[in-house]
Design a protein around this motif. Structure first.
Motif, short mmCIF file in Angstrom:
data_model
loop_
_atom_site.label_atom_id
_atom_site.label_comp_id
_atom_site.label_asym_id
_atom_site.label_seq_id
_atom_site.Cartn_x
_atom_site.Cartn_y
_atom_site.Cartn_z
N HIS A 65 -16.41 7.80 9.85
CA HIS A 65 -16.57 7.44 8.44
C HIS A 65 -16.29 8.64 7.53
CE1 HIS A 65 -18.51 3.82 10.10
NE2 HIS A 65 -18.28 3.27 8.92
N TYR A 66 -16.79 9.81 7.89
CA TYR A 66 -16.52 11.00 7.07
C TYR A 66 -15.01 11.26 7.01
CZ TYR A 66 -21.49 12.51 7.16
OH TYR A 66 -22.83 12.62 7.02
N ASN A 67 -14.35 11.18 8.17
CA ASN A 67 -12.91 11.46 8.18
C ASN A 67 -12.15 10.46 7.33
OD1 ASN A 67 -13.31 13.60 9.86
ND2 ASN A 67 -12.83 12.49 11.75
N THR A 68 -12.51 9.19 7.46
CA THR A 68 -11.82 8.16 6.68
C THR A 68 -12.03 8.41 5.19
OG1 THR A 68 -12.27 6.62 8.47
CG2 THR A 68 -11.58 5.66 6.38
N ALA A 69 -13.30 8.66 4.82
CA ALA A 69 -13.60 8.88 3.39
C ALA A 69 -12.89 10.14 2.90
CB ALA A 69 -15.10 9.00 3.19
N GLY A 70 -12.90 11.19 3.71
CA GLY A 70 -12.24 12.43 3.31
C GLY A 70 -10.75 12.21 3.07
N GLU A 71 -10.13 11.47 3.98
CA GLU A 71 -8.69 11.21 3.87
C GLU A 71 -8.38 10.37 2.62
OE1 GLU A 71 -5.57 9.20 6.85
OE2 GLU A 71 -7.33 10.03 7.85
N LEU A 72 -9.27 9.42 2.33
CA LEU A 72 -9.03 8.53 1.20
C LEU A 72 -9.27 9.21 -0.14
CD1 LEU A 72 -10.81 5.33 2.53
CD2 LEU A 72 -8.44 5.38 1.70
N LEU A 73 -10.27 10.11 -0.17
CA LEU A 73 -10.75 10.59 -1.46
C LEU A 73 -10.29 12.00 -1.80
CD1 LEU A 73 -14.42 9.26 -1.16
CD2 LEU A 73 -12.51 8.20 -2.37
N GLY A 74 -9.83 12.74 -0.82
CA GLY A 74 -9.49 14.14 -1.08
C GLY A 74 -10.78 14.95 -1.21
N THR A 75 -10.67 16.25 -1.03
CA THR A 75 -11.88 17.07 -0.94
C THR A 75 -12.76 16.97 -2.18
OG1 THR A 75 -10.12 18.66 -0.52
CG2 THR A 75 -12.29 19.17 0.42
N GLY A 76 -12.16 16.95 -3.37
CA GLY A 76 -12.94 16.95 -4.61
C GLY A 76 -13.97 15.83 -4.65
N THR A 134 -10.32 -4.99 10.77
CA THR A 134 -9.07 -4.26 10.94
C THR A 134 -8.42 -3.94 9.59
OG1 THR A 134 -8.12 -6.41 11.37
CG2 THR A 134 -8.40 -4.97 13.28
N SER A 135 -8.75 -4.72 8.57
CA SER A 135 -8.17 -4.49 7.25
C SER A 135 -8.85 -3.35 6.50
CB SER A 135 -8.20 -5.77 6.42
OG SER A 135 -7.53 -6.80 7.10
N VAL A 136 -9.95 -2.81 7.07
CA VAL A 136 -10.59 -1.62 6.48
C VAL A 136 -10.85 -0.57 7.58
CG1 VAL A 136 -11.68 -2.83 4.54
CG2 VAL A 136 -12.92 -2.66 6.69
N ALA A 195 -5.50 1.60 6.20
CA ALA A 195 -5.83 0.18 6.00
C ALA A 195 -6.50 -0.02 4.64
CB ALA A 195 -6.73 -0.30 7.13
N ILE A 196 -7.43 0.86 4.29
CA ILE A 196 -8.13 0.71 3.00
C ILE A 196 -7.17 0.93 1.84
CG2 ILE A 196 -10.02 1.65 1.57
CD1 ILE A 196 -11.57 2.17 4.21
N ASP A 197 -6.21 1.82 2.05
CA ASP A 197 -5.18 2.04 1.05
C ASP A 197 -4.35 0.76 0.84
OD1 ASP A 197 -4.09 4.00 -0.67
OD2 ASP A 197 -2.30 4.06 0.61
N ARG A 198 -4.00 0.11 1.95
CA ARG A 198 -3.26 -1.16 1.83
C ARG A 198 -4.11 -2.20 1.10
NH1 ARG A 198 -1.45 -0.16 7.27
NH2 ARG A 198 -3.24 -1.27 8.10
N VAL A 223 -15.12 1.79 0.54
CA VAL A 223 -14.07 1.00 -0.12
C VAL A 223 -14.23 1.10 -1.64
CG1 VAL A 223 -13.27 -1.37 -0.50
CG2 VAL A 223 -13.60 -0.53 1.83
N THR A 224 -15.47 1.02 -2.14
CA THR A 224 -15.68 1.11 -3.59
C THR A 224 -15.16 2.45 -4.13
OG1 THR A 224 -17.69 -0.21 -3.33
CG2 THR A 224 -17.43 0.93 -5.42
N GLN A 225 -15.50 3.52 -3.44
CA GLN A 225 -15.03 4.85 -3.87
C GLN A 225 -13.51 4.95 -3.81
OE1 GLN A 225 -16.57 7.61 -5.02
NE2 GLN A 225 -18.56 6.59 -5.04
N ALA A 226 -12.95 4.43 -2.72
CA ALA A 226 -11.49 4.52 -2.55
C ALA A 226 -10.77 3.72 -3.64
CB ALA A 226 -11.09 4.03 -1.16
#
Ligand code: ADP
Ligand code: ASP
Ligand code: MG
Length: 457
Positions: free
Chosen positions: A72-83, A9-11, A16-19, A132-135
């Motif tokens: 997973h794609y949506n989460t990563a996209g939201e965390l990392l931005g398109t670039g 739940t913490s990721v 959550a990953i931002d927290r 998580v590493t990328q974020a």
């Protein structure tokens, strides 16, 4: 250094990953090593995919894989931005393509073996640790991805593999220490490992806590932090009883007993490595990081309450073994335990009379074969849908009249077996699974209304 483990739940989402990133940032001077679980519910879904594929429902498996891929794609996209996501996308895609390939293979063979199960399940932590590493990197943390399968080396008991510490500890030290020296933050998936030959294994459901403790012990961490979705270890499962209160401090021995008897907040094996190196373990809430959580240490301060907490473990089966031909003969118990051993059935609670023995087991798979084996020496009956309820506290030692108070509180709830553990810090009994919520509520209101403020919040 310290180990910080973030549970499902913490990721579970970008938020959550931002927290989690903020929490790790607050600990950077203490040199954290981060261990992460798969995102919440992903391991269950991977298991379902494997089972669908194994039972010939290939398209159903691939359909579920698609929804997991999207999450997973949506989460990563939201965390990392398109670039950044555009660069990283190919890496995730390769993992999911490999997963789909594996599912097709399972469907073609029509069988899901324990070894392939581990391979399928490993994708959860492989994916979450990458994201998580990328974020973290995108948030200014010098995160470095470590593949757990290069460090956590286990035997080949797939789905509940046992770590081989003589190989794992030096591997962890060789991998992590140079990273920490460079002030990098290693991020590793929990739960997974590999055999010496490089075959992927898992250490059992909920095992990321255990992975974190293994890392902590290998690296002589100052502390091991288990970040989860509740304020700490509570007086009982807050899902069962809304009055549950936080335990501020508890001993290793008490916490281990609670974990073993069903307090899911810690995997039962977690505390062993910590105990060996005397490393304090903290259970903390990633949604409420200011809360002090629970501190688990070698010796807890004295407490005026009899018990620290109540745990319950469901899906228990009672096996009743009644001596037939061997009545009165010695060696009866040995013969029974040998049979349990042959069928690799772990026993939790035992009670005996002159002619019969009752034992509880938590896995039903082996029971029919075990019963057939035991039938050679005794009459065997078994009854499922039972639960073990366990009250834990060091003050049980030397408090008289405690059992009477417990069974008075239970009132008309039918108790099948009773045991006061040899550790003398637990009082355990077996009831029908359906009675668990009521039993826990009655016990909680009898024993946890007037609490020592030094120990409970
Ligand atoms: P994570 O995904 O972080 O590993 P888990 O779901 O494995 O989290 O464990 C946390 C859950 O454990 C809590 O949400 C709670 O429902 C359950 N739980 C059971 N017993 C206890 C207890 N005594 N104290 C706290 N939580 C408990
Ligand atoms: N992801 C694994 C599980 O769900 C391990 C863990 O979360 O601790 O069992
Ligand atoms: Mg867990």
């Amino acid at each position: 250094m310290l180990v910080m483990k973030f549970g499902g739940t913490s990721v579970e989402s970008a938020a959550a990953i931002d927290r989690a990133a903020k929490i790790v940032q607050s600990r950077l001077p203490q040199q954290p090593v981060v261990v992460v679980s798969a995102m919440a519910k992903i391991t269950d879904q991977l298991l379902a995919m494997g089972q669908h594929a194994g039972s010939g429902q290939r398209d159903r498996a691939l359909e579920l894989s698609r929804t997991v891929r999207e999450r997973h794609y949506n989460t990563a996209g939201e965390l990392l931005g398109t670039g950044i996501f555009t660069q990283f996308h190919a890496e995730l895609e390769a993992e999911f393509d490999a997963l789909d390939e594996l599912l097709r293979g399972i469907a073609a063979v029509g069988e899901l073996t324990p070894r392939t199960t581990d391979n399928v399940l490993s994708f959860g932590e492989r994916l979450s640790s990458k994201i998580v590493t990328q974020a973290f990197s995108a948030r200014g943390i010098d995160a470095y991805l470590v593949d757990a399968r290069e460090c956590i080396i286990t035997d080949a008991t797939h789905t509940r593999a046992v770590p081989m510490f003589d190989i794992t500890n030096p591997r962890l030290q060789a991998k992590m220490k140079p990273l920490l020296t460079k002030n990098l933050v290693p991020v590793m998936g929990g739960f997974i490992g590999s055999t010496r030959d490089g075959i992927t294994t898992t250490v059992g459901r909920g095992g990321s806590d255990f992975s974190a403790a293994i890392v902590g012990a290998a690296l002589d961490a100052e502390r091991i932090e288990i970040w989860t979705d509740v304020d700490g270890m509570m007086t009982t499962d807050p899902g069962l009883c809304s009055d549950a209160r936080r335990i501020k401090v508890i001993s290793f021995e008490e916490a281990a007993e609670l974990a073993y008897f069903g307090a899911k907040v810690l995997h039962p094996a977690t505390l062993l490595p910590a105990i060996q190196k005397n490393i304090p373990v903290y259970v903390l809430n990633s949604r409420n990081p200011k809360c002090e959580g629970t501190r688990i240490i070698a010796h807890a301060p004295s407490c005026r309450n009899a018990f620290k907490a109540i745990a319950a473990k469901k899906r228990i089966t009672i096996v009743d073994v009644v001596a037939a031909r061997m009545l009165g003969a010695h060696g009866f118990l040995k013969a029974i335990f040998d049979a349990f051993d042959r069928h690799r059935c772990a026993v939790d609670v035992v009670s005996t009379s002159e002619v019969s023995v009752s034992l509880t087991v938590d896995s039903n798979e082996a029971i029919p074969n075990l019963a057939a084996d035991l039938a050679k020496i005794a009459d065997v009956k078994y009854e499922g849908r039972k639960a073990i309820v366990c009250l834990v506290g060091e003050n049980i030692r030397g408090t008289s009249g405690i059992a009477a108070r417990v069974f008075t509180a239970l009132g008309d709830i039918n108790v099948r077996m009773i045991s006061q553990g040899a550790s003398e810090i637990n009082l355990t009994f077996v009831i029908n699974e359906d009675d668990v919520p009521e039993a826990v509520r009655r016990l909680h209101s009898a024993f946890f209304s007037d609490l020592d403020p030094e120990v409970f919040s």
